[in-house]
Design an enzyme around this catalytic site. Sequence first.
Site, PDB file in Angstrom:
ATOM      1  N   CYS A 271      33.170  42.447  41.913  1.00  0.00           N
ATOM      2  CA  CYS A 271      34.080  41.536  42.282  1.00  0.00           C
ATOM      3  C   CYS A 271      33.905  41.148  43.864  1.00  0.00           C
ATOM      4  O   CYS A 271      34.300  41.927  44.432  1.00  0.00           O
ATOM      5  CB  CYS A 271      35.487  41.784  42.072  1.00  0.00           C
ATOM      6  SG  CYS A 271      36.716  40.469  42.769  1.00  0.00           S
TER       7      CYS A 271
ATOM      8  N   CYS B  14      37.417  40.933  45.976  1.00  0.00           N
ATOM      9  CA  CYS B  14      38.331  42.066  46.159  1.00  0.00           C
ATOM     10  C   CYS B  14      37.843  43.174  45.011  1.00  0.00           C
ATOM     11  O   CYS B  14      36.964  43.781  45.393  1.00  0.00           O
ATOM     12  CB  CYS B  14      39.899  41.723  45.787  1.00  0.00           C
ATOM     13  SG  CYS B  14      40.140  40.713  44.440  1.00  0.00           S
ATOM     14  N   SER B  15      38.800  43.431  43.986  1.00  0.00           N
ATOM     15  CA  SER B  15      38.067  44.541  42.942  1.00  0.00           C
ATOM     16  C   SER B  15      38.639  44.104  41.537  1.00  0.00           C
ATOM     17  O   SER B  15      38.661  45.257  40.940  1.00  0.00           O
ATOM     18  CB  SER B  15      39.113  45.739  43.300  1.00  0.00           C
ATOM     19  OG  SER B  15      40.503  45.349  43.298  1.00  0.00           O
ATOM     20  N   CYS B  16      38.573  42.991  40.920  1.00  0.00           N
ATOM     21  CA  CYS B  16      38.917  42.716  39.831  1.00  0.00           C
ATOM     22  C   CYS B  16      37.904  43.380  38.711  1.00  0.00           C
ATOM     23  O   CYS B  16      36.514  43.337  38.904  1.00  0.00           O
ATOM     24  CB  CYS B  16      38.615  41.040  39.547  1.00  0.00           C
ATOM     25  SG  CYS B  16      40.052  40.121  40.516  1.00  0.00           S
TER      26      CYS B  16
END
Length: 207
Positions: free
Chosen positions: A113, A116-118
């Site tokens: 991602c 961010c951190s999906c």
Amino acid sequence: MPSNYPGFRYGADRETFSAAKVKALESLLIEKGVITGDTVDTVLGYFETEMGPFNGARLVARAWVDPAFKELLVTDCNAACEAMDFPEGMSGAEGEHMRIAENTPEVHNVIVCTLCSCYPWPTLGLPPYWFKDPTFRARVVREPRVVLSEFGVELDESVTIKVWDSSAQIRWWVLPMRPPGTEGMSETELAALLTPEAMMGVATVSV
Ligand code: FE
């Protein structure tokens, strides 16, 4: 491997500092009455027992032994989740639109991602620390072959690498190739071979 991923340019104790910051934040939230002492334990317990990479491992193992199920998993990951006896809501909660990319001898997939951190929580649980790090996120799209090699995945130059960028809308994960020598294995035995890293594309599956 992940915790000492060589692409990171900071000390190995950075995770310890992050843990201390999280602890301080948790204490403040409890002190202010926003959460109780049990809240964090309840959430963590859920990710240890209900929503984690063990779900993804079961989906992949079934896809390896059942071509019709594999087709369903590849075309409609959420419908494949619904077909399993997963806990209620396993198609929601950060996984409303999951997609799986299938590794083949010609194509190797890896997820990131970049924003961010999906991450597909229902099938892989919570993302590991390094997945959220800006260094990994920037480098894996710029030089995926180098990054994969640092994770120990050496791919032939003839193999195409595809990097799938997850978002809050679509969350990607990887269907690894079934390793040779597993012909007689049961679904349970096959599931035990799978690691979160393999289902992220930064590892392969071996017997
Ligand atoms: Fe994200």
